[in-house]
Design a protein around this motif. Sequence first.
Motif, PDB file in Angstrom:
ATOM      1  N   ALA A 573       0.853  -1.190   0.000  1.00  0.00           N
ATOM      2  CA  ALA A 573       0.000   0.000   0.000  1.00  0.00           C
ATOM      3  C   ALA A 573       0.884   1.233   0.000  1.00  0.00           C
ATOM      4  O   ALA A 573       1.961   1.237   0.593  1.00  0.00           O
ATOM      5  N   GLY A 574       0.407   2.317  -0.697  1.00  0.00           N
ATOM      6  CA  GLY A 574       1.187   3.546  -0.694  1.00  0.00           C
ATOM      7  C   GLY A 574       0.959   4.380  -1.919  1.00  0.00           C
ATOM      8  O   GLY A 574      -0.007   4.180  -2.671  1.00  0.00           O
ATOM      9  N   ARG A 575       1.860   5.341  -2.169  1.00  0.00           N
ATOM     10  CA  ARG A 575       1.766   6.267  -3.287  1.00  0.00           C
ATOM     11  C   ARG A 575       2.566   5.745  -4.475  1.00  0.00           C
ATOM     12  O   ARG A 575       3.756   5.427  -4.343  1.00  0.00           O
ATOM     13  N   VAL A 576       1.920   5.639  -5.667  1.00  0.00           N
ATOM     14  CA  VAL A 576       2.563   5.104  -6.865  1.00  0.00           C
ATOM     15  C   VAL A 576       3.292   6.230  -7.597  1.00  0.00           C
ATOM     16  O   VAL A 576       2.706   7.283  -7.873  1.00  0.00           O
ATOM     17  N   VAL A 577       4.565   5.993  -7.930  1.00  0.00           N
ATOM     18  CA  VAL A 577       5.365   6.982  -8.662  1.00  0.00           C
ATOM     19  C   VAL A 577       6.004   6.299  -9.869  1.00  0.00           C
ATOM     20  O   VAL A 577       6.114   5.073  -9.929  1.00  0.00           O
ATOM     21  N   ILE A 598       6.588   2.419  -5.473  1.00  0.00           N
ATOM     22  CA  ILE A 598       5.522   2.722  -4.514  1.00  0.00           C
ATOM     23  C   ILE A 598       6.162   3.124  -3.197  1.00  0.00           C
ATOM     24  O   ILE A 598       6.943   2.357  -2.621  1.00  0.00           O
ATOM     25  N   GLU A 599       5.834   4.364  -2.736  1.00  0.00           N
ATOM     26  CA  GLU A 599       6.285   4.788  -1.416  1.00  0.00           C
ATOM     27  C   GLU A 599       5.396   4.092  -0.395  1.00  0.00           C
ATOM     28  O   GLU A 599       4.205   4.405  -0.274  1.00  0.00           O
ATOM     29  N   PRO A 600       5.915   3.103   0.339  1.00  0.00           N
ATOM     30  CA  PRO A 600       5.047   2.212   1.120  1.00  0.00           C
ATOM     31  C   PRO A 600       4.460   2.874   2.365  1.00  0.00           C
ATOM     32  O   PRO A 600       5.129   3.647   3.059  1.00  0.00           O
ATOM     33  N   ALA A 601       3.199   2.514   2.616  1.00  0.00           N
ATOM     34  CA  ALA A 601       2.540   2.966   3.842  1.00  0.00           C
ATOM     35  C   ALA A 601       2.748   1.971   4.971  1.00  0.00           C
ATOM     36  O   ALA A 601       2.624   2.317   6.151  1.00  0.00           O
ATOM     37  N   ASP A 602       3.055   0.738   4.635  1.00  0.00           N
ATOM     38  CA  ASP A 602       3.352  -0.281   5.639  1.00  0.00           C
ATOM     39  C   ASP A 602       4.311  -1.292   5.038  1.00  0.00           C
ATOM     40  O   ASP A 602       4.626  -1.231   3.856  1.00  0.00           O
ATOM     41  N   GLY A 603       4.765  -2.249   5.850  1.00  0.00           N
ATOM     42  CA  GLY A 603       5.756  -3.221   5.405  1.00  0.00           C
ATOM     43  C   GLY A 603       5.178  -4.558   5.034  1.00  0.00           C
ATOM     44  O   GLY A 603       5.913  -5.565   5.007  1.00  0.00           O
ATOM     45  N   HIS A 604       3.890  -4.591   4.716  1.00  0.00           N
ATOM     46  CA  HIS A 604       3.219  -5.836   4.349  1.00  0.00           C
ATOM     47  C   HIS A 604       3.366  -6.012   2.838  1.00  0.00           C
ATOM     48  O   HIS A 604       2.686  -5.349   2.060  1.00  0.00           O
ATOM     49  N   VAL A 605       4.274  -6.944   2.376  1.00  0.00           N
ATOM     50  CA  VAL A 605       4.571  -7.114   0.954  1.00  0.00           C
ATOM     51  C   VAL A 605       3.886  -8.380   0.452  1.00  0.00           C
ATOM     52  O   VAL A 605       4.100  -9.475   0.999  1.00  0.00           O
ATOM     53  N   VAL A 606       3.057  -8.239  -0.621  1.00  0.00           N
ATOM     54  CA  VAL A 606       2.301  -9.376  -1.143  1.00  0.00           C
ATOM     55  C   VAL A 606       2.631  -9.588  -2.615  1.00  0.00           C
ATOM     56  O   VAL A 606       3.209  -8.722  -3.274  1.00  0.00           O
ATOM     57  N   ALA A 607       2.231 -10.746  -3.124  1.00  0.00           N
ATOM     58  CA  ALA A 607       2.472 -11.078  -4.531  1.00  0.00           C
ATOM     59  C   ALA A 607       1.557 -10.243  -5.414  1.00  0.00           C
ATOM     60  O   ALA A 607       0.358 -10.135  -5.135  1.00  0.00           O
ATOM     61  N   THR A 704      -4.076   0.698  -2.241  1.00  0.00           N
ATOM     62  CA  THR A 704      -3.907  -0.346  -1.237  1.00  0.00           C
ATOM     63  C   THR A 704      -3.284  -1.545  -1.940  1.00  0.00           C
ATOM     64  O   THR A 704      -3.318  -1.646  -3.169  1.00  0.00           O
ATOM     65  N   ALA A 705      -2.683  -2.466  -1.148  1.00  0.00           N
ATOM     66  CA  ALA A 705      -2.101  -3.669  -1.734  1.00  0.00           C
ATOM     67  C   ALA A 705      -3.181  -4.433  -2.482  1.00  0.00           C
ATOM     68  O   ALA A 705      -4.288  -4.641  -1.962  1.00  0.00           O
ATOM     69  N   GLY A 706      -2.897  -4.822  -3.724  1.00  0.00           N
ATOM     70  CA  GLY A 706      -3.862  -5.551  -4.538  1.00  0.00           C
ATOM     71  C   GLY A 706      -4.529  -4.696  -5.586  1.00  0.00           C
ATOM     72  O   GLY A 706      -5.259  -5.217  -6.441  1.00  0.00           O
TER      73      GLY A 706
END
Length: 714
Positions: A573-577, A598-607, A704-706
């Motif tokens: 999740a985060g801001r797309v650049v 993506i400047e991440p909002a959290d450290g939850h990394v998914v496929a 958001t992630a996804g």
Amino acid sequence: MNTSTPEALAEKILRGVGGPENIESLTHCATRLRFQLHDGEKADQAALDALDGVMGTVPQSGDRFQIVIGGAVAGVYSDIMNSPSMSGAGTPRPQSDAEVKAEIRAKGRGRFAWLDNFFEYLSDSFRPLLGVLLGASLIIAIASMLDAFGLVDFRSADKSATWVFVDSMWRSVLYFLPIMVAYNAAKKLKIDPWVGATVMAAVMTPNFTGMIGSKTPGVTTTTNTTLGTSESVAHVFGLPMQLNDYGGQVFVPLLMVALLALVYKGLKRIFPENVQMVFVPFFSMLIMIPLTAFLIGPMGVWAGNGLGTGLSWLNGHAPIVFAIVIPMLYPFLVPLGLHWPLNALMLVNINTLGYDFIQGPMGTWNFACFGATAGVLLLSIRHREKDMRQTATGALAAGLLGGISEPSLYGIHLRFKRIYPRMLVGCLVGGVIIGLLGGVNTKAFAFTSLLTIPVFDPMIKYIISISAAFFTSMALVYFADYRTKEERAQVNAERDTAEAAAGGKAVVPAQAVAADDRELVAVGAAATGAAGSAAGTATGAEAPSGGTPATSTPATGTPATAGKGLELTAPVAGRVVGLGEVEDPVFASRALGEGVGIEPADGHVVAPVDGELITVADTGHAFGIRTANGVEVLIHVGIDTVKMQGKGFDVRVAAGQKISAGDLLAEVDLAAVRAAGHPAVTLMTVLNTADMTSVEPHVGQDVTAGTPVVTVRR
């Protein structure tokens, strides 16, 4: 391409060994620079190994350090010695008390320092003779070929004056070898080499050898009717002295010089410096010539004959075992310089038996080595590896024409661990064949190359065994590759990037790609992944923040295909650049493909997509995924985060695992990443962008992630 000059290489080597002031002495052999350093710890082995033109380094005990150059060693040595900065090198400098203590401690470094010294003594006594030994072996080979074709009877007892003269050209080396060895051995032990040569020459003069079997008063000759041998004893000063022909003997000078060094250095302590030039050589000769004639000479002959007889017994009673052991030992002896004792035994055998039985099995090792190099050469041609092709070509030429294995060993085989096991199979096959065929002998000391094949008897057996060894190693190396699959993909990707750059395309050169990013290029099974990604996006442009998504097309200008493509979703999740906004020049240049940051909002990394995990970095900072239809996706968490060595990265998957979009890949401590001074931006690119019709990043949005962030059309 290597653009460095020989002078530049010389200066880099000088810096690598700690500077000219750290050099006590420097010599060279056929392939290596041999340094005696004041402080071996100052040598930067990693930096030296990385130099173009350096095949490898070999640190040794006692502050000795070897740098393997190959056939160009003489030129590099000359450049180093002629360097202006070397004016203060080569002489011992004054040492402090602390340095003296450190030197004493260094002498005890390693439990087997004495063994290093012993083999160093043997090696340095023979190495300077490589050139003349090789020259003599080639003269023998030419004469043997003429004999094989029936043009001359090489073994005739009544040769013409022409061929007697030709014989003298190679016999000069082998017969007077003891004098040459004595000179080198004395030089190695830092005493006057001419004294060593003189002592050995005294028992090889026509006056001395002329007493053997003669009727000189005081000489008694007895004949052993059972063995058909004779033995002459001279009574000198009332003492019996066994007479031997020391031509070709090598153990005698080695034993003699070891004792001479003690005598010579002892005499230097006794006599004042102003009379040493006269009395030290005089008394050295007065003591050592009788000792050599009465004691050391006969002992050396007995020792050499005994070792030769033992090996001959093994060869006669268990020829298959002997033929296997020799080629299987040599691959481990040669890199350490421990093969010289066996080479010395070959010379002893020729001198005492009239033939040698070691060189035949040894030849199967050499040709297995050259076969492995040929396999590497074929692969380098197939995969367009320019540097490796040059290295393998030079090494193969040195081997097949000169019988020299060091360029192959140090330039290639010891660098790639997959080669040795396959080369050993070639050694085994060649050894078994030569053993089953009953062995091969030779009457001359010869470097085992293509040119010396005629000196081996029976020649056909030798050809069969070395051919089997050569082609077995070559086939195994070629079909199994000397690189792993991951290494091959990485190297091929770097090659394609460099080739694309040379062709004028807008790419980042392979050498500019960081080590961790080069590793990730191997995610793509297609070798064109990295080069194509850059070429395919060279004309692509990002839309302004919040605008219409940019379209990336191949360099050919093929328009993007309409219709639904594959959606890659945000791994965090985060801001797309756009990639152009990230701080890493490799990603920004799209050398690793088009994509987003993506400047991440959290450290939850998914496929971001369904597929197979091809690569999971040990440090947890990067993942490579290949989809069912061949799209290769890279997820890279942070910039330069490989330096964190996995701290703050909790990986939840493994390479080879099948995954679905949304599956958890890792939990990342973003605070730890930022505290370590690394940008936390998470990057996602399509490595094989060039194979796609278009890769469309959707930037300027908070997600958001996804959430879909990249559309890929094939």
